[in-house]
Scaffold this motif. Structure first.
Motif, PDB file in Angstrom:
ATOM      1  N   ASP A 189       0.652  -1.675  -0.427  1.00  0.00           N
ATOM      2  CA  ASP A 189      -0.131  -0.036  -0.200  1.00  0.00           C
ATOM      3  C   ASP A 189       1.173   1.331  -0.247  1.00  0.00           C
ATOM      4  O   ASP A 189       1.207   1.712   1.217  1.00  0.00           O
ATOM      5  N   GLN A 190       0.762   2.194  -0.636  1.00  0.00           N
ATOM      6  CA  GLN A 190       2.089   3.187  -1.139  1.00  0.00           C
ATOM      7  C   GLN A 190       1.373   4.080  -0.040  1.00  0.00           C
ATOM      8  O   GLN A 190       2.195   4.976  -0.043  1.00  0.00           O
ATOM      9  N   ALA A 191      -0.104   4.437   0.622  1.00  0.00           N
ATOM     10  CA  ALA A 191      -0.268   4.876   1.095  1.00  0.00           C
ATOM     11  C   ALA A 191       0.437   5.048   2.841  1.00  0.00           C
ATOM     12  O   ALA A 191       0.115   5.870   3.283  1.00  0.00           O
ATOM     13  N   GLY A 192       0.533   3.855   2.623  1.00  0.00           N
ATOM     14  CA  GLY A 192       0.469   3.425   3.818  1.00  0.00           C
ATOM     15  C   GLY A 192       1.917   3.447   4.539  1.00  0.00           C
ATOM     16  O   GLY A 192       3.100   4.501   4.458  1.00  0.00           O
ATOM     17  N   THR A 193       2.278   3.883   5.802  1.00  0.00           N
ATOM     18  CA  THR A 193       3.255   4.269   6.079  1.00  0.00           C
ATOM     19  C   THR A 193       5.248   3.303   5.743  1.00  0.00           C
ATOM     20  O   THR A 193       5.823   3.725   5.686  1.00  0.00           O
ATOM     21  N   GLY A 194       4.725   2.255   6.449  1.00  0.00           N
ATOM     22  CA  GLY A 194       5.278   0.723   6.256  1.00  0.00           C
ATOM     23  C   GLY A 194       4.940  -0.242   5.409  1.00  0.00           C
ATOM     24  O   GLY A 194       3.904  -0.602   5.156  1.00  0.00           O
ATOM     25  N   CYS A 195       5.788  -0.998   5.725  1.00  0.00           N
ATOM     26  CA  CYS A 195       5.552  -2.228   4.493  1.00  0.00           C
ATOM     27  C   CYS A 195       6.525  -3.370   4.791  1.00  0.00           C
ATOM     28  O   CYS A 195       7.308  -2.686   5.122  1.00  0.00           O
ATOM     29  N   CYS A 196       6.099  -4.792   5.210  1.00  0.00           N
ATOM     30  CA  CYS A 196       6.733  -5.927   5.245  1.00  0.00           C
ATOM     31  C   CYS A 196       7.492  -6.371   4.357  1.00  0.00           C
ATOM     32  O   CYS A 196       5.854  -7.384   3.456  1.00  0.00           O
ATOM     33  N   LEU A 197       8.636  -6.246   4.630  1.00  0.00           N
ATOM     34  CA  LEU A 197       9.177  -7.417   3.313  1.00  0.00           C
ATOM     35  C   LEU A 197      10.358  -8.537   4.072  1.00  0.00           C
ATOM     36  O   LEU A 197      10.603  -7.663   5.259  1.00  0.00           O
ATOM     37  N   PRO A 198      10.879  -9.425   2.897  1.00  0.00           N
ATOM     38  CA  PRO A 198      11.691  -9.619   3.934  1.00  0.00           C
ATOM     39  C   PRO A 198      13.311 -10.153   3.814  1.00  0.00           C
ATOM     40  O   PRO A 198      13.290  -9.304   2.729  1.00  0.00           O
ATOM     41  N   TYR A 199      14.142 -10.117   5.041  1.00  0.00           N
ATOM     42  CA  TYR A 199      15.223 -10.594   4.532  1.00  0.00           C
ATOM     43  C   TYR A 199      15.568 -11.174   3.144  1.00  0.00           C
ATOM     44  O   TYR A 199      14.366 -12.375   3.232  1.00  0.00           O
ATOM     45  N   CYS A 200      17.173 -11.705   2.452  1.00  0.00           N
ATOM     46  CA  CYS A 200      17.197 -12.642   1.977  1.00  0.00           C
ATOM     47  C   CYS A 200      18.789 -12.529   1.578  1.00  0.00           C
ATOM     48  O   CYS A 200      19.239 -11.920   2.788  1.00  0.00           O
ATOM     49  N   ASP A 201      19.168 -13.622   1.143  1.00  0.00           N
ATOM     50  CA  ASP A 201      20.332 -13.695   1.264  1.00  0.00           C
ATOM     51  C   ASP A 201      21.105 -13.589  -0.215  1.00  0.00           C
ATOM     52  O   ASP A 201      20.662 -14.115  -1.347  1.00  0.00           O
ATOM     53  N   THR A 202      22.022 -12.405  -0.013  1.00  0.00           N
ATOM     54  CA  THR A 202      22.670 -12.005  -1.024  1.00  0.00           C
ATOM     55  C   THR A 202      23.474 -12.808  -2.270  1.00  0.00           C
ATOM     56  O   THR A 202      23.638 -13.562  -3.186  1.00  0.00           O
ATOM     57  N   SER A 203      24.176 -14.594  -1.250  1.00  0.00           N
ATOM     58  CA  SER A 203      24.662 -15.497  -1.811  1.00  0.00           C
ATOM     59  C   SER A 203      23.748 -16.398  -2.735  1.00  0.00           C
ATOM     60  O   SER A 203      24.362 -17.268  -3.968  1.00  0.00           O
ATOM     61  N   LEU A 204      22.727 -16.764  -2.470  1.00  0.00           N
ATOM     62  CA  LEU A 204      21.876 -17.494  -3.246  1.00  0.00           C
ATOM     63  C   LEU A 204      20.762 -17.104  -4.553  1.00  0.00           C
ATOM     64  O   LEU A 204      20.850 -15.480  -4.348  1.00  0.00           O
ATOM     65  N   PRO A 205      20.629 -17.521  -5.042  1.00  0.00           N
ATOM     66  CA  PRO A 205      19.067 -17.105  -6.138  1.00  0.00           C
ATOM     67  C   PRO A 205      17.854 -16.368  -6.227  1.00  0.00           C
ATOM     68  O   PRO A 205      17.721 -16.577  -5.055  1.00  0.00           O
ATOM     69  N   ASN A 206      18.120 -15.613  -6.599  1.00  0.00           N
ATOM     70  CA  ASN A 206      16.282 -14.561  -6.041  1.00  0.00           C
ATOM     71  C   ASN A 206      15.643 -15.160  -5.743  1.00  0.00           C
ATOM     72  O   ASN A 206      14.890 -15.945  -7.246  1.00  0.00           O
ATOM     73  N   THR A 207      15.064 -15.221  -4.691  1.00  0.00           N
ATOM     74  CA  THR A 207      13.481 -15.726  -4.682  1.00  0.00           C
ATOM     75  C   THR A 207      12.677 -15.025  -3.426  1.00  0.00           C
ATOM     76  O   THR A 207      11.996 -15.093  -3.152  1.00  0.00           O
ATOM     77  N   CYS A 208      12.925 -13.556  -4.233  1.00  0.00           N
ATOM     78  CA  CYS A 208      12.092 -12.258  -3.847  1.00  0.00           C
ATOM     79  C   CYS A 208      10.642 -12.494  -4.119  1.00  0.00           C
ATOM     80  O   CYS A 208      10.338 -12.377  -5.193  1.00  0.00           O
ATOM     81  N   PRO A 209       9.121 -12.308  -3.507  1.00  0.00           N
ATOM     82  CA  PRO A 209       8.093 -12.638  -4.266  1.00  0.00           C
ATOM     83  C   PRO A 209       8.115 -10.917  -4.939  1.00  0.00           C
ATOM     84  O   PRO A 209       6.944 -11.706  -5.203  1.00  0.00           O
ATOM     85  N   GLY A 210       7.728  -9.838  -4.437  1.00  0.00           N
ATOM     86  CA  GLY A 210       7.393  -8.859  -5.099  1.00  0.00           C
ATOM     87  C   GLY A 210       8.218  -8.994  -6.819  1.00  0.00           C
ATOM     88  O   GLY A 210       9.589  -9.058  -7.176  1.00  0.00           O
ATOM     89  N   GLN A 211       6.583  -8.204  -7.402  1.00  0.00           N
ATOM     90  CA  GLN A 211       7.514  -8.290  -9.140  1.00  0.00           C
ATOM     91  C   GLN A 211       8.393  -6.547  -9.050  1.00  0.00           C
ATOM     92  O   GLN A 211       7.737  -6.050  -8.304  1.00  0.00           O
ATOM     93  N   GLY A 212       9.562  -6.963 -10.085  1.00  0.00           N
ATOM     94  CA  GLY A 212      10.254  -6.472 -10.298  1.00  0.00           C
ATOM     95  C   GLY A 212      11.869  -6.384  -9.063  1.00  0.00           C
ATOM     96  O   GLY A 212      12.549  -5.642  -8.715  1.00  0.00           O
ATOM     97  N   GLN A 213      11.315  -6.633  -7.690  1.00  0.00           N
ATOM     98  CA  GLN A 213      12.337  -6.911  -6.458  1.00  0.00           C
ATOM     99  C   GLN A 213      13.718  -7.949  -6.696  1.00  0.00           C
ATOM    100  O   GLN A 213      13.505  -8.798  -7.047  1.00  0.00           O
ATOM    101  N   VAL A 214      14.585  -7.653  -6.154  1.00  0.00           N
ATOM    102  CA  VAL A 214      15.707  -8.024  -5.750  1.00  0.00           C
ATOM    103  C   VAL A 214      16.618  -7.635  -4.330  1.00  0.00           C
ATOM    104  O   VAL A 214      15.753  -7.522  -3.547  1.00  0.00           O
ATOM    105  N   CYS A 215      17.219  -9.257  -4.170  1.00  0.00           N
ATOM    106  CA  CYS A 215      17.837  -9.562  -2.894  1.00  0.00           C
ATOM    107  C   CYS A 215      19.189  -7.728  -2.502  1.00  0.00           C
ATOM    108  O   CYS A 215      20.436  -8.047  -3.197  1.00  0.00           O
ATOM    109  N   ILE A 216      18.451  -6.714  -2.150  1.00  0.00           N
ATOM    110  CA  ILE A 216      19.570  -6.206  -2.059  1.00  0.00           C
ATOM    111  C   ILE A 216      20.594  -6.518  -0.412  1.00  0.00           C
ATOM    112  O   ILE A 216      19.757  -5.740   0.418  1.00  0.00           O
TER     113      ILE A 216
END
Length: 312
Positions: free
Chosen positions: A262-289
Motif C-alpha cells: 500500500d503506497q499510502a501506508g507508513t511502511g510495508c513488511c518485506l523479507p530479508y534475503c541471502d545475497t549469495s543465493l538465487p533471487n527468491t524475492c516474492p514481489g514484482q521487480g524485487q531483488v535481494c539488495i
C-alpha cells in the motif's frame, strides 16, 4: 500470554532509503506490554564499524510513537545522532557511574526507577546478593522490574523481565565509558542510553534464531532480539509502522520497495534475503539488495540483504 517489562520498540525511521543502504532506526525502551510512562528509558546504539547509515533516534511516552518520529531521544530537539549528550556521573540524582561501577564493595551500580513508574530514570547502588547469577543466566527481580534490586552479579542487570513471574535474563551493563563503551562478551554489542547502557547478544536475521518467538531486527550497531508485536498481521506486503510490526524474517521498510505494498501506508513488511543465493524475492521487480555497502558489513553478516525494488 505472559507480560514482560518494557522491551525495545523500534520506530520506522522517517528518512528515505537509498539503494544498498537500508536504515536501522535507533531503539527505545518503551512499554510494549504495559501502559507506562518512560520518561527516560531510551537506548540508542553506539557507533560501530559497518553501521547502517541514515539512523535516526526516536522517543516514546509509553505509547508507540508515530512512525515518522525523529525527535532526539530524551530531548525535545531534532537529531540524527546515535549518542545522547552524556551527563557527568549519570542523570540528575544518580549516585554512581554504571560504566565505572564505583559503588561501595558488595554493591553494584544499576538503573532504577525512583518515582514509582515503570521506567528507569536514574542510577543507584544496590546490594549484590550472595551467589549471584551470571551473564546470560536466568535471574529474578525483587519488588519490581525497575527497582534496581535483582539476583544478577556486579556489572549485570536483570532484563526482559516477565512481570508475572519476576524472572528474566542477566545482561551485562556496558563498561569502559560512554565515549568508548565495551562489552565483556565479544558476541554482544553495547546499546547506549541516558540511563540504560546494556550489552545485547547478536542474532541472525536470516536464521531468525531468537528464543521465544522474538524477532531479530537491526540496531545501529548490530542485530538484536525484540518482542514480536505483529499479532495476526505482519505478513509479507502488510502495512506496518514499527520494526516489530512484522513477522519473523520480515522488515518494516518504506512501501516504495514493494509494488504490492500500500503506497499510502507508513511502511510495508518485506523479507530479508541471502545475497549469495538465487533471487527468491516474492514481489514484482524485487531483488535481494545488500544490507551493507561493500566492505562495511559486520563480520558474519556479509550476505544479509532485503527484498526490494531498487530505487533510482
Amino acid at each position: 500470554m505472559s507480560r514482560r517489562t518494557p522491551l525495545l520498540l523500534l520506530a520506522l525511521a522517517a528518512c528515505s532509503l537509498r539503494p544498498h543502504e537500508f536504515t536501522a532506526s535507533d531503539a527505545t525502551a518503551s512499554g510494549t506490554t504495559e501502559p507506562a510512562s518512560t520518561s527516560d528509558a531510551a537506548i540508542t546504539a553506539a557507533p560501530a564499524t559497518g553501521e547502517p547509515t541514515g539512523t535516526s533516534a526516536t522517543t516514546t511516552t509509553g505509547e508507540p510513537a508515530p512512525a515518522t518520529t525523529t525527535t532526539g531521544v530524551g530531548t525535545s530537539d531534532s537529531t540524527t545522532s546515535n549518542f545522547i549528550t552524556p551527563l557527568d556521573g549519570g542523570p540528575p540524582g544518580s549516585e554512581c557511574d554504571s560504566y565505572a561501577q564505583d559503588c561501595p564493595e558488595g554493591q553494584k551500580c544499576v538503573p532504577y526507577s525512583g518515582d514509582g513508574d515503570l521506567s528507569w530514570e536514574t542510577l543507584g547502588c544496590f546490594d549484590v546478593v550472595p551467589r549471584p547469577d551470571g551473564e546470560g543466566e536466568p535471574c529474578e527481580v525483587f519488588e519490581s522490574a525497575v527497582s534496581g534490586k535483582d539476583s544478577c552479579a556486579e556489572g549485570l542487570m536483570c532484563w526482559d523481565v516477565d512481570l508475572d513471574t519476576g524472572t528474566g535474563t542477566c545482561l551485562a551493563l556496558c563498561g569502559g565509558s560512554i565515549e568508548e563503551p565495551t562489552c565483556p562478551d565479544p558476541g554482544t554489542f553495547c546499546a547506549i542510553g541516558r540511563v540504560l547502557s546494556l550489552c545485547f547478544p547478536y542474532c541472525d536475521p536470516l536464521a531468525q534464531d531468537c528464543e521465544g518467538g522474538d524477532l531479530c531486527v537491526p540496531n545501529a550497531s548490530g542485530w538484536q532480539c525484540i518482542l514480536d508485536a505483529s499479532g495476526e498481521e505482519g505478513q509479507v506486503f502488510d502495512t506496518c509502522g514499527y520494526l516489530n510490526d512484522c513477522d519473523a524474517g520480515l522488515y518494516c521498510t518504506p512501501p516504495e520497495y514493494g509494488a504490492e505494498c500500500d503506497q499510502a501506508g507508513t511502511g510495508c513488511c518485506l523479507p530479508y534475503c541471502d545475497t549469495s543465493l538465487p533471487n527468491t524475492c516474492p514481489g514484482q521487480g524485487q531483488v535481494c539488495i545488500p544490507w551493507y555497502e561493500d566492505g562495511q558489513a559486520l563480520p558474519g553478516y556479509e550476505n544479509v540483504g532485503l527484498c526490494g525494488v531498487p530505487q533510482a
